[in-house]
Design a protein around this motif. Structure first.
Motif, PDB file in Angstrom:
ATOM      1  N   THR A  99       0.841  -1.201   0.000  1.00 30.78           N
ATOM      2  CA  THR A  99       0.000   0.000   0.000  1.00 30.78           C
ATOM      3  C   THR A  99       0.874   1.248   0.000  1.00 30.78           C
ATOM      4  O   THR A  99       0.622   2.220   0.709  1.00 30.78           O
ATOM      5  CB  THR A  99      -0.938   0.003   1.214  1.00 30.78           C
ATOM      6  N   LEU A 100       1.954   1.187  -0.788  1.00 28.98           N
ATOM      7  CA  LEU A 100       2.908   2.294  -0.818  1.00 28.98           C
ATOM      8  C   LEU A 100       2.259   3.610  -1.245  1.00 28.98           C
ATOM      9  O   LEU A 100       2.552   4.672  -0.697  1.00 28.98           O
ATOM     10  CB  LEU A 100       4.056   1.947  -1.764  1.00 28.98           C
ATOM     11  N   SER A 101       1.377   3.563  -2.208  1.00 29.94           N
ATOM     12  CA  SER A 101       0.736   4.790  -2.676  1.00 29.94           C
ATOM     13  C   SER A 101      -0.107   5.426  -1.576  1.00 29.94           C
ATOM     14  O   SER A 101      -0.155   6.655  -1.446  1.00 29.94           O
ATOM     15  CB  SER A 101      -0.142   4.493  -3.896  1.00 29.94           C
ATOM     16  N   LEU A 102      -0.765   4.583  -0.762  1.00 28.18           N
ATOM     17  CA  LEU A 102      -1.547   5.108   0.356  1.00 28.18           C
ATOM     18  C   LEU A 102      -0.641   5.714   1.414  1.00 28.18           C
ATOM     19  O   LEU A 102      -0.985   6.732   2.032  1.00 28.18           O
ATOM     20  CB  LEU A 102      -2.405   3.998   0.978  1.00 28.18           C
ATOM     21  N   ALA A 103       0.513   5.103   1.624  1.00 26.11           N
ATOM     22  CA  ALA A 103       1.447   5.632   2.617  1.00 26.11           C
ATOM     23  C   ALA A 103       1.961   7.009   2.208  1.00 26.11           C
ATOM     24  O   ALA A 103       2.077   7.914   3.035  1.00 26.11           O
ATOM     25  CB  ALA A 103       2.611   4.666   2.800  1.00 26.11           C
ATOM     26  N   GLU A 104       2.269   7.179   0.927  1.00 27.03           N
ATOM     27  CA  GLU A 104       2.750   8.473   0.446  1.00 27.03           C
ATOM     28  C   GLU A 104       1.686   9.546   0.592  1.00 27.03           C
ATOM     29  O   GLU A 104       1.999  10.723   0.781  1.00 27.03           O
ATOM     30  CB  GLU A 104       3.180   8.351  -1.019  1.00 27.03           C
ATOM     31  N   ALA A 105       0.421   9.132   0.506  1.00 28.72           N
ATOM     32  CA  ALA A 105      -0.675  10.084   0.670  1.00 28.72           C
ATOM     33  C   ALA A 105      -1.083  10.248   2.124  1.00 28.72           C
ATOM     34  O   ALA A 105      -2.001  11.004   2.426  1.00 28.72           O
ATOM     35  CB  ALA A 105      -1.885   9.626  -0.147  1.00 28.72           C
ATOM     36  N   GLY A 106      -0.399   9.536   3.033  1.00 33.59           N
ATOM     37  CA  GLY A 106      -0.741   9.612   4.452  1.00 33.59           C
ATOM     38  C   GLY A 106      -2.050   8.945   4.784  1.00 33.59           C
ATOM     39  O   GLY A 106      -2.750   9.367   5.715  1.00 33.59           O
ATOM     40  N   GLU A 107      -2.406   7.904   4.057  1.00 31.19           N
ATOM     41  CA  GLU A 107      -3.697   7.240   4.249  1.00 31.19           C
ATOM     42  C   GLU A 107      -3.536   5.744   4.515  1.00 31.19           C
ATOM     43  O   GLU A 107      -4.306   4.921   4.018  1.00 31.19           O
ATOM     44  CB  GLU A 107      -4.580   7.455   3.015  1.00 31.19           C
ATOM     45  N   LEU A 108      -2.517   5.377   5.290  1.00 33.95           N
ATOM     46  CA  LEU A 108      -2.365   3.975   5.645  1.00 33.95           C
ATOM     47  C   LEU A 108      -3.579   3.503   6.447  1.00 33.95           C
ATOM     48  O   LEU A 108      -4.039   4.214   7.340  1.00 33.95           O
ATOM     49  CB  LEU A 108      -1.102   3.765   6.480  1.00 33.95           C
ATOM     50  N   PRO A 109      -4.113   2.342   6.147  1.00 37.77           N
ATOM     51  CA  PRO A 109      -5.312   1.880   6.861  1.00 37.77           C
ATOM     52  C   PRO A 109      -5.025   1.585   8.326  1.00 37.77           C
ATOM     53  O   PRO A 109      -3.963   1.048   8.662  1.00 37.77           O
ATOM     54  CB  PRO A 109      -5.702   0.599   6.098  1.00 37.77           C
ATOM     55  N   LEU A 110      -5.957   1.931   9.187  1.00 37.09           N
ATOM     56  CA  LEU A 110      -5.860   1.647  10.615  1.00 37.09           C
ATOM     57  C   LEU A 110      -6.907   0.613  10.988  1.00 37.09           C
ATOM     58  O   LEU A 110      -7.981   0.557  10.384  1.00 37.09           O
ATOM     59  CB  LEU A 110      -6.058   2.924  11.442  1.00 37.09           C
ATOM     60  N   HIS A 111      -6.584  -0.198  11.981  1.00 38.93           N
ATOM     61  CA  HIS A 111      -7.497  -1.245  12.439  1.00 38.93           C
ATOM     62  C   HIS A 111      -7.697  -1.097  13.941  1.00 38.93           C
ATOM     63  O   HIS A 111      -7.084  -1.827  14.738  1.00 38.93           O
ATOM     64  CB  HIS A 111      -6.932  -2.633  12.088  1.00 38.93           C
ATOM     65  N   PRO A 112      -8.515  -0.141  14.354  1.00 38.67           N
ATOM     66  CA  PRO A 112      -8.708   0.089  15.800  1.00 38.67           C
ATOM     67  C   PRO A 112      -9.449  -1.051  16.476  1.00 38.67           C
ATOM     68  O   PRO A 112     -10.414  -1.591  15.932  1.00 38.67           O
ATOM     69  CB  PRO A 112      -9.523   1.389  15.838  1.00 38.67           C
ATOM     70  N   THR A 113      -8.975  -1.425  17.647  1.00 41.89           N
ATOM     71  CA  THR A 113      -9.619  -2.423  18.492  1.00 41.89           C
ATOM     72  C   THR A 113      -9.568  -1.933  19.929  1.00 41.89           C
ATOM     73  O   THR A 113      -8.805  -1.021  20.271  1.00 41.89           O
ATOM     74  CB  THR A 113      -8.917  -3.789  18.386  1.00 41.89           C
ATOM     75  N   CYS A 114     -10.357  -2.548  20.773  1.00 45.29           N
ATOM     76  CA  CYS A 114     -10.365  -2.215  22.200  1.00 45.29           C
ATOM     77  C   CYS A 114      -9.484  -3.234  22.930  1.00 45.29           C
ATOM     78  O   CYS A 114      -9.701  -4.441  22.816  1.00 45.29           O
ATOM     79  CB  CYS A 114     -11.790  -2.224  22.744  1.00 45.29           C
ATOM     80  N   PHE A 115      -8.499  -2.744  23.683  1.00 42.08           N
ATOM     81  CA  PHE A 115      -7.595  -3.643  24.395  1.00 42.08           C
ATOM     82  C   PHE A 115      -7.153  -2.979  25.701  1.00 42.08           C
ATOM     83  O   PHE A 115      -7.328  -1.768  25.904  1.00 42.08           O
ATOM     84  CB  PHE A 115      -6.373  -3.976  23.534  1.00 42.08           C
TER      85      PHE A 115
END
Length: 218
Positions: free
Chosen positions: A123-139
């Protein structure tokens, strides 16, 4: 003849010289130097062209700098779990640590982190755009600190540095991307190891507060 010479000189000054400067800058950009710019003159009929060209080169330079920063960040992110895995395995082979389930699970967690990082390269193109996916969970925040301390236990032992944890509220929960937060804190701890002398102490502490005021201090 004089009129013709004056006309040619005027045409070169108005058209030839600016375009010659533009071609020189284009050649420089082609060689890989993105810091050059064409001199802009508001009274020049090519001023709008030069302004747009300089803007384009500026965007190329910014994109190139982002690519270099991203490459350095990826190398740093990969280096941290690799050092942890290497330290854990060397500790087991040297007899410093027993191959207990805790050490094996800690090493396995780092391999999962490596897998996640390698997948992120896709997902290099997303990283350059600052849009790396996040996977929030409760821990539990305490679980994150225990995992961090376990991951760096072999490194702290080999360097003679005392790694301590202080959890204000063992039941404190946090909703975030566990792996991303683990990466950030792991990098901070790695930096702390580099700047902590032998027989020194590194403390990882949590602060209590509202849902918006969770904090971790290293």
């Amino acid at each position: 003849a004089v009129i013709i010479l004056l006309t040619v000189f005027s045409l070169y000054t108005r058209f030839g010289k600016p375009m010659d400067e533009l071609f020189n800058v284009i050649n420089t950009v082609e060689e890989g130097n993105l810091s050059v710019r064409v001199k802009e003159n508001k009274n020049d009929m090519f001023s709008d062209l030069f302004k747009r060209f300089n803007k384009m080169v500026g965007e190329l330079e910014r994109a190139e700098q982002q690519r270099r920063n991203l490459t350095a960040d990826i190398a740093h992110e990969l280096r941290t779990p690799l050092h942890i895995i290497q330290g854990n395995l060397e500790g087991v082979l040297d007899g410093v640590y027993q191959p207990t389930p805790d050490h094996i699970n800690a090493t396995l967690d780092e391999t999962r982190l490596l897998t996640r990082l390698v997948n992120d390269l896709q997902t290099l193109s997303l990283a350059e755009a600052g849009e790396l996916p996040l996977h929030p969970t409760c821990f539990l925040l305490a679980d994150l600190l225990v995992d961090l301390a376990s991951s760096f236990s072999s490194q702290s032992g080999s360097l003679g540095i005392d790694l301590k944890t202080n959890i204000a509220d063992p039941d404190q929960e946090l909703t975030a991307d566990y792996d991303r937060l683990n990466q950030v804190l792991s990098n901070l701890i790695s930096n702390a190891f580099r700047h902590t002398p032998e027989a020194g102490t590194i403390s990882i502490e949590t602060g209590s507060g509202s849902n918006e005021e969770r904090s971790v201090r290293i």
